[in-house]
Design an enzyme around this catalytic site. Structure first.
Site, PDB file in Angstrom:
ATOM      1  CG  HIS A   1     -43.713 -17.270  35.689  1.00 22.69           C
ATOM      2  ND1 HIS A   1     -43.631 -17.977  34.515  1.00 22.69           N
ATOM      3  CD2 HIS A   1     -42.463 -17.202  36.194  1.00 22.69           C
ATOM      4  CE1 HIS A   1     -42.369 -18.300  34.312  1.00 22.69           C
ATOM      5  NE2 HIS A   1     -41.641 -17.843  35.296  1.00 22.69           N
TER       6      HIS A   1
ATOM      7  CB  CYS B   1     -32.608 -19.904  41.434  1.00 22.67           C
ATOM      8  SG  CYS B   1     -32.665 -19.839  39.642  1.00 22.67           S
TER       9      CYS B   1
HETATM   10  C1  PEP Z   1     -36.511 -21.581  36.476  1.00 25.28           C
HETATM   11  O1  PEP Z   1     -36.797 -21.743  35.292  1.00 25.28           O
HETATM   12  O2  PEP Z   1     -36.236 -22.512  37.251  1.00 25.28           O
HETATM   13  C2  PEP Z   1     -36.512 -20.233  37.062  1.00 25.28           C
HETATM   14  C3  PEP Z   1     -36.078 -20.027  38.289  1.00 25.28           C
HETATM   15  O3  PEP Z   1     -36.981 -19.219  36.315  1.00 25.28           O
HETATM   16  P1  PEP Z   1     -38.534 -18.932  36.048  1.00 25.28           P
HETATM   17  O4  PEP Z   1     -39.327 -19.801  36.952  1.00 25.28           O
HETATM   18  O5  PEP Z   1     -38.732 -17.487  36.292  1.00 25.28           O
HETATM   19  O6  PEP Z   1     -38.685 -19.302  34.595  1.00 25.28           O
END
Ligand code: PEP
Ligand code: MG
Length: 572
Positions: A190, A504
């Site tokens: 993240h 996403c």
């Molecule tokens: C994912 O897991 O692909 C996602 C978009 O969520 P995050 O990266 O916030 O876990």
């Protein structure tokens, strides 16, 4: 002397700047003794270092002004208190004067003692204070070795550190950091996602950086390729300038696509939604003609602070996002803290043995009912100002969806009873990122209004490869037959039931994967605005029908090499 280091590019951009080292928090200092006759002077050395840090903190406090002054000031006060803690000082005194340990080792022993006391506390807030102990002890250690440890004065500097937490990135950038190099970390963390959102170049997994780079070295950092050049020579500097020129040219070329449709050569319209983490992202998404916001990660609102945002604060943020997209749909994801998104509010449990498999995403929301209700109230109130879609992370089974639906209905009724205006129709969607949810999708697809494939976690959980683990390298990849099939099946299932499916995860943001995703039937991409124009350009060069015609050979690929071969043949 010129040296180069190879890490992994995690957030693009090339910069030339001055290195600023941040030593690892946990002091790894072996047991060292000093000659008993030297114990007194060793103690004086330590005392002097503590006095230096005390003065530093005071001076820093006095200089604070502007938006972050209060927040940083609270930290500095806390650090001053820790520094004057009698337990800490007496312990250091005894370790050096009586037991004749070196000042460095005494610091380590006291750090571990204090950290153990905090870590044993029930209250997660106090447990998370270990970070502050580390910062205070780290400062004293730096002062002992006359290393500069100031919080200010980063302007034009490249921070070289072991890791960097998502919560501190914006603050570092506001202080003038122009790029970051870490010895650990992964491009899927993240922190990396947030760095991309902030357009802050980041190189992770640059193993030897802390050994090879010194404070003040000149560095060329390429956040795309992951190459870091220490004390560059004339050729490097020339190459850097050339890269900057190319980059500017590429930017100009791409900017011509701002107003163009995302349409394939054979006329199929593809929707590009934006992943947004901030108001700036929303403005950028709007300017690039995004179809809407496909993922607004609300957890970033909860990081970087000690107390939880209340309903009104959340409401204003969500309302700003919705109004910022002027009528286009905005997909807001409910809180997804946990794993590497640990916070200072104590929401994420620190001592989970397996945080990625722990109390995160919707699991946390369903346990912390009050927290969830507050977020839903804020979201529902904001729904009166535009088209909000509610997205729920980390769904594993139908029961969770039904619980969320019931809670949304309860909160909506409560708001209506209070006379609040809310939308009558707020679509509810789920992230498909846990393999069990993908496999059980047929059982609950009628219960959801849309689906978002979270490939970052999906890959992690399908392949049992930690997305933040720097040592696993190539094992973490979406180019695995299992991943390809799950994406294909989810898109198919959505189409069969008239439920829109978007991707996403970071996979949607890489232009090189666009032909593959189009072949698998994807029509909705959600990606950070930073790469939206590149993906648009790539899609505009694709022949949709031709890619679809070759989809079966992609799904039949037996290994990564087979998928890569398919990509090469499909590449335009
Ligand atoms: C994912 O897991 O692909 C996602 C978009 O969520 P995050 O990266 O916030 O876990
Ligand atoms: Mg996820």
């Amino acid at each position: 002397m010129r040296q180069s280091l190879q890490g992994q590019g995690a957030s693009r951009g090339t910069v030339l700047g001055r290195a600023r080292i941040r030593l690892p928090h946990a002091l790894q200092i072996a047991e060292q003794h000093v000659d008993p006759a030297a114990a007194e002077s060793e103690h004086q050395r330590l005392d002097a270092a503590i006095a230096t840090v005390r003065d530093e903190l005071h001076a820093l406090r006095a200089r604070l002004h502007g938006a972050l002054a209060q927040e940083i000031g609270e930290f500095l006060d806390l650090h001053s208190l820790l520094l004057d803690d009698p337990e800490l000082l007496q312990g250091l005194d005894e370790l050096v004067r009586v037991r004749h340990f070196s000042a460095d080792y005494a610091l380590r022993v006291q750090r571990d003692r204090l950290a153990a006391v905090f870590e044993a506390m029930d209250d997660p807030y106090f447990r998370s204070r270990v970070e502050d102990i580390d910062q205070v002890i780290g400062r004293v250690h730096a002062a002992l070795h006359r290393r500069d440890c100031e919080l200010r004065g980063f302007a034009g500097e490249v921070l070289v550190a072991e890791t960097v937490a998502p919560a501190e990135l914006a603050q570092l950038q506001a202080q003038g950091v122009i790029a970051i190099v870490t010895t650990g970390g992964s491009p899927l963390s993240h922190s990396a996602i947030l760095a991309r959102s902030l357009h802050l170049p980041l190189v992770v997994d640059a193993g030897a950086a802390l050994d090879q780079v010194n404070d003040g070295d000149a560095l060329i950092v390429d956040g795309g390729t992951g190459l870091v050049v220490v004390e560059p020579n004339g050729d490097d500097l020339r190459a850097h300038r050339e890269r900057e020129r190319l980059h500017a040219r590429e930017k100009r070329a791409l900017s011509r696509l701002r107003r163009e449709p995302t349409r394939t050569l054979d006329g199929v319209d593809i929707r590009l939604f934006a992943n947004a983490e901030s108001r700036e992202d929303v403005a950028e998404a709007h300017a690039l003609g995004a179809a809407g916001v496909g993922l607004y990660r609300t957890e970033f609102l909860f990081l970087q602070r000690n107390e939880l945002p209340d309903e009104d604060e959340q409401f204003r943020v969500y309302r700003d996002v919705v109004m910022g997209m002027s009528g286009r749909p905005v997909t807001i994801r409910t809180l997804d803290v946990g794993a590497d998104k640990t916070d200072r509010t104590g929401l994420a449990l620190r001592d989970e043995p397996n945080p990625a498999l722990g109390l995160r995403g919707v699991r946390l929301s369903l346990v912390r009912k009050g927290l969830f209700a507050t977020q839903l109230r804020a979201l529902l109130r904001a729904s009166a100002y535009g088209r909000i879609r509610l997205l729920v992370p980390m769904i594993t089974c139908r029961e969770e969806i039904m619980q969320v639906r019931a809670e949304v209905a309860r909160v909506a009724a409560e708001l209506r009873a209070e006379g609040r205006e809310i939308s009558d129709d707020m679509p509810l969607g789920v992230m498909i990122e846990v393999p069990a949810a993908a496999l059980a999708l047929s059982g609950f697809i009628r219960d959801v209004d849309f689906i978002s494939l979270g490939t970052n976690d999906l890959v992690q959980y399908l392949l049992a490869v930690d997305r933040n683990h720097e040592g696993l390298g190539r094992l973490y990849t979406p180019l695995h037959p299992a991943v390809i099939r799950v994406i294909r099946d989810t898109i198919r299932m959505g189409r069969r039931h008239g439920v829109p499916v978007a991707v996403c995860g970071e996979m949607a943001a890489a232009a090189e994967y666009a032909p593959l995703l189009l072949a698998l039937g994807l029509t909705d991409f959600s990606l950070h605005p930073g790469t939206m124009l590149e993906v648009r350009r790539c899609i505009r060069r694709c022949d949709h029908a031709a890619l679809q015609a070759h989809a079966s050979s992609l799904v039949r690929a037996r290994d990564r090499a087979g998928i890569e071969r398919w990509m090469r043949q499909a590449s335009i």
